[in-house]
Write a protein that holds these residues in place. Structure first.
Motif, PDB file in Angstrom:
ATOM      1  N   MET A 152     -24.632 -32.488  -3.070  1.00 50.82           N
ATOM      2  CA  MET A 152     -24.477 -34.061  -3.087  1.00 50.82           C
ATOM      3  C   MET A 152     -23.358 -34.691  -2.727  1.00 50.82           C
ATOM      4  O   MET A 152     -23.532 -35.665  -1.839  1.00 50.82           O
ATOM      5  CB  MET A 152     -25.130 -34.437  -4.417  1.00 50.82           C
ATOM      6  CG  MET A 152     -26.343 -33.752  -4.923  1.00 50.82           C
ATOM      7  SD  MET A 152     -27.735 -33.962  -3.864  1.00 50.82           S
ATOM      8  CE  MET A 152     -28.958 -33.077  -4.427  1.00 50.82           C
ATOM      9  N   VAL A 153     -22.425 -34.481  -3.295  1.00 48.59           N
ATOM     10  CA  VAL A 153     -21.001 -35.543  -2.893  1.00 48.59           C
ATOM     11  C   VAL A 153     -19.898 -34.887  -2.219  1.00 48.59           C
ATOM     12  O   VAL A 153     -19.089 -35.389  -1.721  1.00 48.59           O
ATOM     13  CB  VAL A 153     -20.589 -36.114  -4.104  1.00 48.59           C
ATOM     14  CG1 VAL A 153     -21.818 -37.115  -4.520  1.00 48.59           C
ATOM     15  CG2 VAL A 153     -20.246 -35.149  -5.361  1.00 48.59           C
ATOM     16  N   GLY A 154     -20.036 -33.482  -2.078  1.00 46.16           N
ATOM     17  CA  GLY A 154     -18.814 -32.591  -1.347  1.00 46.16           C
ATOM     18  C   GLY A 154     -17.666 -32.621  -2.244  1.00 46.16           C
ATOM     19  O   GLY A 154     -17.410 -33.252  -3.424  1.00 46.16           O
ATOM     20  N   GLU A 155     -16.567 -32.219  -1.910  1.00 46.30           N
ATOM     21  CA  GLU A 155     -15.263 -31.978  -2.418  1.00 46.30           C
ATOM     22  C   GLU A 155     -14.118 -32.439  -1.811  1.00 46.30           C
ATOM     23  O   GLU A 155     -12.973 -31.659  -1.625  1.00 46.30           O
ATOM     24  CB  GLU A 155     -15.180 -30.507  -2.931  1.00 46.30           C
ATOM     25  CG  GLU A 155     -16.611 -30.170  -3.854  1.00 46.30           C
ATOM     26  CD  GLU A 155     -16.054 -28.836  -4.414  1.00 46.30           C
ATOM     27  OE1 GLU A 155     -15.546 -27.823  -3.542  1.00 46.30           O
ATOM     28  OE2 GLU A 155     -16.678 -28.198  -5.424  1.00 46.30           O
ATOM     29  N   GLY A 295     -20.157 -29.613   9.221  1.00 50.24           N
ATOM     30  CA  GLY A 295     -18.657 -29.536   9.113  1.00 50.24           C
ATOM     31  C   GLY A 295     -18.363 -30.439   8.143  1.00 50.24           C
ATOM     32  O   GLY A 295     -17.379 -30.462   7.279  1.00 50.24           O
ATOM     33  N   ALA A 296     -19.106 -31.795   7.657  1.00 58.98           N
ATOM     34  CA  ALA A 296     -18.931 -32.543   6.705  1.00 58.98           C
ATOM     35  C   ALA A 296     -19.542 -32.271   5.493  1.00 58.98           C
ATOM     36  O   ALA A 296     -19.143 -32.782   4.215  1.00 58.98           O
ATOM     37  CB  ALA A 296     -19.525 -33.851   7.068  1.00 58.98           C
ATOM     38  N   PHE A 297     -20.396 -31.161   5.399  1.00 57.70           N
ATOM     39  CA  PHE A 297     -21.103 -30.524   4.333  1.00 57.70           C
ATOM     40  C   PHE A 297     -20.167 -30.280   3.052  1.00 57.70           C
ATOM     41  O   PHE A 297     -20.291 -30.847   2.066  1.00 57.70           O
ATOM     42  CB  PHE A 297     -21.824 -29.301   4.540  1.00 57.70           C
ATOM     43  CG  PHE A 297     -22.398 -28.657   3.642  1.00 57.70           C
ATOM     44  CD1 PHE A 297     -23.642 -28.986   3.145  1.00 57.70           C
ATOM     45  CD2 PHE A 297     -21.828 -27.485   2.722  1.00 57.70           C
ATOM     46  CE1 PHE A 297     -24.366 -28.555   1.868  1.00 57.70           C
ATOM     47  CE2 PHE A 297     -22.319 -26.856   1.934  1.00 57.70           C
ATOM     48  CZ  PHE A 297     -23.696 -27.314   1.297  1.00 57.70           C
ATOM     49  N   ASP A 298     -18.989 -29.576   3.353  1.00 56.00           N
ATOM     50  CA  ASP A 298     -17.995 -29.163   2.493  1.00 56.00           C
ATOM     51  C   ASP A 298     -17.230 -30.753   1.878  1.00 56.00           C
ATOM     52  O   ASP A 298     -16.588 -30.622   0.532  1.00 56.00           O
ATOM     53  CB  ASP A 298     -17.008 -28.162   2.897  1.00 56.00           C
ATOM     54  CG  ASP A 298     -16.216 -27.708   1.683  1.00 56.00           C
ATOM     55  OD1 ASP A 298     -16.887 -27.533   0.415  1.00 56.00           O
ATOM     56  OD2 ASP A 298     -14.778 -27.636   1.782  1.00 56.00           O
ATOM     57  N   TRP A 374     -11.698 -47.503 -14.006  1.00 58.66           N
ATOM     58  CA  TRP A 374     -12.211 -47.243 -12.664  1.00 58.66           C
ATOM     59  C   TRP A 374     -12.026 -45.691 -12.599  1.00 58.66           C
ATOM     60  O   TRP A 374     -10.963 -45.078 -12.545  1.00 58.66           O
ATOM     61  CB  TRP A 374     -11.808 -47.921 -11.649  1.00 58.66           C
ATOM     62  CG  TRP A 374     -12.233 -47.551 -10.234  1.00 58.66           C
ATOM     63  CD1 TRP A 374     -11.947 -47.069  -9.335  1.00 58.66           C
ATOM     64  CD2 TRP A 374     -13.755 -48.048  -9.890  1.00 58.66           C
ATOM     65  NE1 TRP A 374     -12.796 -46.850  -8.231  1.00 58.66           N
ATOM     66  CE2 TRP A 374     -13.939 -47.657  -8.465  1.00 58.66           C
ATOM     67  CE3 TRP A 374     -14.842 -48.763 -10.451  1.00 58.66           C
ATOM     68  CZ2 TRP A 374     -15.033 -47.869  -7.831  1.00 58.66           C
ATOM     69  CZ3 TRP A 374     -15.782 -49.122  -9.724  1.00 58.66           C
ATOM     70  CH2 TRP A 374     -16.074 -48.560  -8.325  1.00 58.66           C
ATOM     71  N   ASP A 375     -13.228 -44.847 -12.276  1.00 62.50           N
ATOM     72  CA  ASP A 375     -13.272 -43.582 -12.005  1.00 62.50           C
ATOM     73  C   ASP A 375     -14.327 -43.377 -10.959  1.00 62.50           C
ATOM     74  O   ASP A 375     -15.683 -43.273 -11.418  1.00 62.50           O
ATOM     75  CB  ASP A 375     -13.271 -42.708 -12.923  1.00 62.50           C
ATOM     76  CG  ASP A 375     -13.426 -41.246 -12.812  1.00 62.50           C
ATOM     77  OD1 ASP A 375     -12.790 -40.783 -11.745  1.00 62.50           O
ATOM     78  OD2 ASP A 375     -13.518 -40.324 -13.677  1.00 62.50           O
ATOM     79  N   SER A 376     -14.092 -42.971  -9.653  1.00 62.92           N
ATOM     80  CA  SER A 376     -15.356 -43.208  -8.708  1.00 62.92           C
ATOM     81  C   SER A 376     -14.782 -41.853  -7.922  1.00 62.92           C
ATOM     82  O   SER A 376     -13.822 -41.203  -7.459  1.00 62.92           O
ATOM     83  CB  SER A 376     -15.299 -44.063  -8.047  1.00 62.92           C
ATOM     84  OG  SER A 376     -16.039 -44.219  -6.748  1.00 62.92           O
ATOM     85  N   SER A 377     -16.159 -41.137  -6.963  1.00 61.92           N
ATOM     86  CA  SER A 377     -15.978 -40.174  -6.191  1.00 61.92           C
ATOM     87  C   SER A 377     -15.534 -40.602  -4.959  1.00 61.92           C
ATOM     88  O   SER A 377     -15.496 -41.852  -4.689  1.00 61.92           O
ATOM     89  CB  SER A 377     -17.395 -39.774  -5.940  1.00 61.92           C
ATOM     90  OG  SER A 377     -17.250 -39.012  -4.760  1.00 61.92           O
ATOM     91  N   ILE A 378     -14.413 -39.937  -4.318  1.00 66.24           N
ATOM     92  CA  ILE A 378     -13.726 -40.219  -3.185  1.00 66.24           C
ATOM     93  C   ILE A 378     -14.662 -40.548  -1.921  1.00 66.24           C
ATOM     94  O   ILE A 378     -14.595 -41.314  -1.487  1.00 66.24           O
ATOM     95  CB  ILE A 378     -12.802 -39.284  -2.840  1.00 66.24           C
ATOM     96  CG1 ILE A 378     -11.913 -39.048  -3.935  1.00 66.24           C
ATOM     97  CG2 ILE A 378     -12.139 -39.512  -1.452  1.00 66.24           C
ATOM     98  CD1 ILE A 378     -10.440 -38.326  -3.780  1.00 66.24           C
ATOM     99  N   SER A 379     -15.579 -39.420  -1.934  1.00 64.88           N
ATOM    100  CA  SER A 379     -16.583 -39.649  -0.815  1.00 64.88           C
ATOM    101  C   SER A 379     -17.558 -40.901  -0.911  1.00 64.88           C
ATOM    102  O   SER A 379     -17.706 -41.460   0.095  1.00 64.88           O
ATOM    103  CB  SER A 379     -17.386 -38.413  -0.534  1.00 64.88           C
ATOM    104  OG  SER A 379     -18.137 -38.112  -1.614  1.00 64.88           O
ATOM    105  N   ALA A 380     -17.860 -41.161  -1.974  1.00 63.88           N
ATOM    106  CA  ALA A 380     -18.739 -42.253  -2.398  1.00 63.88           C
ATOM    107  C   ALA A 380     -17.909 -43.523  -2.273  1.00 63.88           C
ATOM    108  O   ALA A 380     -18.715 -44.632  -1.421  1.00 63.88           O
ATOM    109  CB  ALA A 380     -19.522 -42.424  -3.722  1.00 63.88           C
TER     110      ALA A 380
END
Length: 499
Positions: A152-155, A295-298, A374-380
């Motif tokens: 869903m959001v990768g790493e 390529g962006a999946f990971d 504040w704590d958020s996903s980097i990709s999001a």
């Protein structure tokens, strides 16, 4: 990939020291920003053509269905060919590209049946393929690091830790066999799993194995304490190499086929008549989209990558009508979103405002009870910043922005009102009803306007020297008569020639 990384390192060593390169690449922000920017540039270039073709949601479908290609290729490699699990294998990319093409072919097949529309065909194809992929992940490959959260959001935040080590000095590879004095001999139960018994069971049978036998790279050997002299190493994140290669291929594809892509995008019938093959070119475009998606999946996952295909081109579309500029603008918007998105994930908006302070202020003003940490996903967060730039373009675009549109419509309304008044004065000057039609105190009644609006328009026309007042009646000046004549010769004449 390793050879390509060595080439990058050789080039960088001409300008920077090993310590500077390692320090830069071991910084999570630098690595995440580079990877995010490469994804954004690749997605923006391809997404521009998808947007102009009305196929933006095809990227949504492909970004989901490439997962099936990855999983199937992974199972083939590990089950049929008995290879070690390797999520960086190029065969996974090939499988993902094949899944993208299958998605398009399946969608076209359903659409050409004539039973459903094209958008419905797309909605039928990709959920099926994505659902199969998720089931395979949860049931078949649940013992490896490939789970739903990563999908869903990768790493992207830990991409800096997934590296290849490249040795510059003291590069000694260590090989340990069972005869080596450093070999660590242990016992392994050979029938415990088959009989479902504990190693302590009296029926357990054991065999001796070497726990540390194998080949060690210089980095692994030093970490295991097998070397006396520390090797000089550079640690290179794998995702940078993968995305750099895919971005290069994307740029190369767009540059080499720019004319064909442009023509088939705006007029596919003309492209076919001139001897091009727009259908084949469309499949090639889908293959490259699949490569970028896998390529962006990971890094950002199969869900958020959709934003990198759609939002930057949509923002650039509001800024220019030129295709070449649109490609440049969308790439720049995507890269900027990746850069400032990492800052947002750390709690800073555009490097100026702290999110924690903003949340605290909102709580004080409106008593919202928001969590102030504040704590958020980097990709999001990267996607949020890209959408912020889209909103900025939507509001402030010089030609299509909300503000410029409101100003232009206001100007058009005022210009129309001015011309209505000028035309009314021109038509009734010197007629028998001049006194009734041109008296200032009753003029507003003829337009069914309020007295205040009529007064403002007359004041504006007087300021521009289009009208003048004489004996409580309003007349055109020479400039006003010229304005009416010009309007009739240009605007009205052009409208009467339209069939």
């Amino acid at each position: 990939m390793v050879q390509l990384e060595q080439l990058f390192i050789t080039l960088l060593l001409n300008f920077f020291s090993r310590e500077e390169i390692n320090s830069f690449l071991r910084d999570p922000q630098n690595t995440a920003t580079i990877i995010g920017s490469l994804i954004a540039i690749s997605g923006a270039l391809l997404g521009t053509f998808l947007l102009l073709r009305g196929m933006s949601l095809t990227s949504d479908a492909i970004s989901h269905t490439v997962l099936l290609g990855i999983v199937v290729a992974f199972l083939v490699l590990t089950s049929l060919f008995q290879r070690e699990p390797d999520l960086s294998s190029p065969w996974l990319i090939i499988g993902a590209a094949a899944a993208g093409v299958i998605t398009v072919v399946l969608t076209e097949a359903i659409y050409r049946s004539g039973l459903v529309k094209q958008d419905a065909a797309l909605g039928l194809a990709f959920p099926l393929l994505f659902a199969v992929a998720v089931i395979l992940i949860s049931r078949v490959v649940d013992d490896v690091h490939l789970d739903e959260d990563a999908v869903m959001v990768g790493e992207i935040g830990v991409a800096w830790a997934n590296t290849n080590s490249h040795c510059l000095e003291n590069c000694e590879t260590v090989i340990i066999t069972q005869d080596d004095p450093r070999a660590e001999i242990a016992r392994q139960c050979t029938n415990c799993r088959d009989l479902a018994i504990s190693p302590r069971d009296e029926r357990a049978e054991f065999t001796e194995i070497c726990a540390n036998c194998g080949s060690y790279s210089p980095a692994q050997a030093w970490q295991a304490g097998l070397l006396e002299n520390e090797p000089v190493l550079i640690f290179w994140p794998k995702s940078i190499t993968v995305m750099a290669l895919i971005t290069f291929l994307t740029i190369l594809f767009v540059v080499l086929f720019y004319k064909e892509l442009k023509l088939s995008t705006f007029d596919s019938a003309l492209a076919a008549a001139l001897g091009f093959r727009p259908t084949l070119l469309n499949y090639a475009l889908m293959v490259v989209v699949s490569l970028v998606a896998v390529g962006a999946f990971d890094a950002v996952g199969s869900i958020l990558v959709i934003a990198f295909f759609i939002i930057p081109p949509a923002a650039a579309y509001l800024l220019t009508d030129n295709l070449a500029r649109m490609l440049l603008y969308s790439s720049a918007i995507g890269a900027a979103g990746a850069y400032f998105g990492y800052d947002l994930a750390r709690g800073t908006i555009l490097g100026v405002l702290q999110v924690d302070d903003l949340l605290a202020a909102l709580n004080r003003l409106f008593n919202l009870g928001l969590l102030e940490r504040w704590d958020s996903s980097i990709s999001a967060s990267m996607v949020l910043m890209i959408f912020f730039f889209f909103l900025a373009a939507w509001v402030f675009s010089p030609k299509y922005g909300l503000v410029s549109t409101l100003i232009r419509r206001s100007h058009q309304r005022r210009s129309f009102d001015n011309q209505v008044v000028l035309g009314h004065i021109h038509n009734h000057t010197g007629t028998a009803v001049e006194t009734e039609e041109l008296t200032i105190s009753t003029l507003y009644r003829h337009f069914r306007w309020s007295p205040g609006k009529t007064k403002r328009i007359l004041s504006h026309l007087q300021t521009r020297n289009f009208v003048h007042v004489k004996a409580d009646k309003v007349y055109l000046t020479a400039k006003g008569r010229n304005q009416v004549r010009t309007f009739r010769e240009t605007k009205l004449a052009r409208e009467t020639t339209i069939p």
